[in-house]
Scaffold this active site. Structure first.
Site, PDB file in Angstrom:
ATOM      1  CG  HIS A 162      -1.749  -1.263   0.955  1.00 38.54           C
ATOM      2  ND1 HIS A 162      -2.600  -1.767   2.004  1.00 38.54           N
ATOM      3  CD2 HIS A 162      -3.225  -1.868   0.066  1.00 38.54           C
ATOM      4  CE1 HIS A 162      -3.834  -2.544   2.198  1.00 38.54           C
ATOM      5  NE2 HIS A 162      -3.158  -2.594   0.264  1.00 38.54           N
ATOM      6  CE1 TYR A 347     -13.692 -14.140   2.996  1.00 41.09           C
ATOM      7  CE2 TYR A 347     -14.731 -12.215   2.773  1.00 41.09           C
ATOM      8  CZ  TYR A 347     -14.443 -13.924   3.065  1.00 41.09           C
ATOM      9  OH  TYR A 347     -15.696 -13.888   4.404  1.00 41.09           O
ATOM     10  CD  GLU A 366      -2.297  -4.005   8.964  1.00 40.96           C
ATOM     11  OE1 GLU A 366      -1.960  -2.438   9.060  1.00 40.96           O
ATOM     12  OE2 GLU A 366      -2.652  -4.783   8.426  1.00 40.96           O
TER      13      GLU A 366
END
Length: 396
Positions: A162, A347, A366
């Site tokens: 990301h 998913y 994370e």
């Protein structure tokens, strides 16, 4: 650092002179057949650089070697043909210097170009570190993979799936840098000897999966007017791309994998944008294809995808994960303080696909807490938290 073979030299002798593992010298010189060294042949010694020194009045080789704690033979090896008894004032000689400092500076806006420069610097200093290109981004940036170690256990780390989670890239490369330092200086990390880890494990790292997106977040939209206008339109008319997670096509790369992709696609955005659009089909984007191809090629024992934020570790997918996953995540939690969570209820992620297709441990870690992109002021704290996970994934 390069040296040139003299009569009677051996790689074992170089290992003794420079106090560095023979294994690392062998792996830095894969083109060399050790029993058949040739006089004049170039040999790479990892973990050293060469500096220049100008001879001054009164200098002697003994003084030079004592002041730098370097064996005389080490200086002779980097100065072919030098006569230590005939030093001349003003003469320049080469001095080998052991690298004891980090070459990666992760505490900055870490763009693709900075990453590529740091990778070249690391490979030059530590030639047993291998690099290859696994594919190209939409804007044709190379996506590099780094390999370190020669063990049978294959472990994989990746970062910056990301775009606005780009701090994961310098965090990962700082660990790699510290691992390299510990190997070449025969030191430990948190009390762990690293050479056994190197011998047991082959570590694969893709530090920046989404280079176009990272540059977009840090530097803003590209100069190409058509692309720039399109990105601003997808970004609700804003030139502030700090909330952008997707690649340059507006596709979320961690919603691109064929692990119940249809379910994730049905509940998320149907058009390109900053986040949560999984594309028209699984594996439509070149960055996701590159990661899928690499994973099939390498046959990893376990994979760890580093994201931000939340200080949690997701470790399951549809109850397909093996029992080993829970053992591993409990150790990751112990050494980091991060909370293990079996499922994020989503998913089509990279670790979901890995668990589904290989039935081996996959994790989404994370890092840190706050609003993405996390401020660089959190760098040290995040690194100390995750360091134990980096190590545990190798020693477990």
């Amino acid at each position: 650092m390069d040296i040139f073979v003299r009569p009677g030299d051996s790689l074992w002798r170089y290992s003794e002179v420079f106090n560095i593992s023979l294994q690392l010298i062998l792996d830095s010189n894969r083109h060399i057949n050790p029993p058949f060294l040739r006089v004049g042949q170039r040999v790479k010694i990892p973990g050293f650089i060469i500096t220049n020194y100008q001879i001054k009045q009164g200098d002697s080789f003994w003084q030079i070697t004592q002041s730098r704690n370097i064996p005389l033979v080490a200086i002779l090896l980097v100065n072919p043909g030098l006569n230590p008894n005939q030093l001349q004032i003003g003469q320049i000689i080469h001095i080998p210097v052991r690298i004891t400092w980090r070459l990666v500076d992760g505490k900055q806006n870490y763009t693709y170009d900075i990453m590529m420069k740091d990778i070249r610097t690391l490979i030059d200093a530590y030639p047993f570190l291998q690099s290859s290109t696994i594919g190209y981004s939409v804007l044709e940036h190379e996506i590099p993979e780094l390999l370190i170690g020669n063990g049978t256990k294959r472990v994989h780390y990746n970062g910056s799936f990301h775009a606005n989670e780009w701090i994961t890239t310098p965090i990962i490369l700082t660990f790699l840098n510290d691992y390299l330092l510990a190997l070449t200086n025969q030191s430990t990390i948190r009390g762990l000897s690293t050479l056994p880890l190197y011998r047991q494990t082959t570590l694969s790292i893709v530090p920046m999966v989404n280079p176009d997106g990272v540059n977009l977040v840090i530097q803003g939209p590209p100069n190409d007017e058509v692309l720039r206008n399109q990105l601003i339109r997808w970004n609700s008319g804003s030139t502030n791309f700090s909330g952008w997670k997707a690649n340059i096509h507006g596709v979320d790369l961690n919603d691109q994998f064929p692990a119940k992709w249809e379910l994730e696609s049905a509940r998320n955005s149907k058009t390109p944008g900053p986040r949560d659009y999984g594309g028209e089909r699984p594996l439509s984007e070149p960055e996701a294809i590159a990661m899928a191809d690499l994973t099939k090629k390498r046959n990893f024992a376990r994979v760890l995808a580093f994201h931000t934020q939340g200080k949690v570790i997701y470790w399951g997918f549809e109850n397909l994960e093996p029992p080993e996953s829970e053992v591993l995540v409990n150790e990751f939690s112990r050494v980091s303080g991060y909370e293990p969570i079996n499922s994020a209820g989503s998913y089509a992620g990279y670790k979901d696909w890995f668990i589904q297709d290989w039935r081996r441990p996959g994790f989404t870690v994370e890092l840190g807490s706050g609003t993405n992109p996390l401020p660089i002021s959190q760098f040290n704290d995040i690194y100390e938290e995750v360091l134990g996970i980096f190590l545990a994934a190798l020693y477990m």
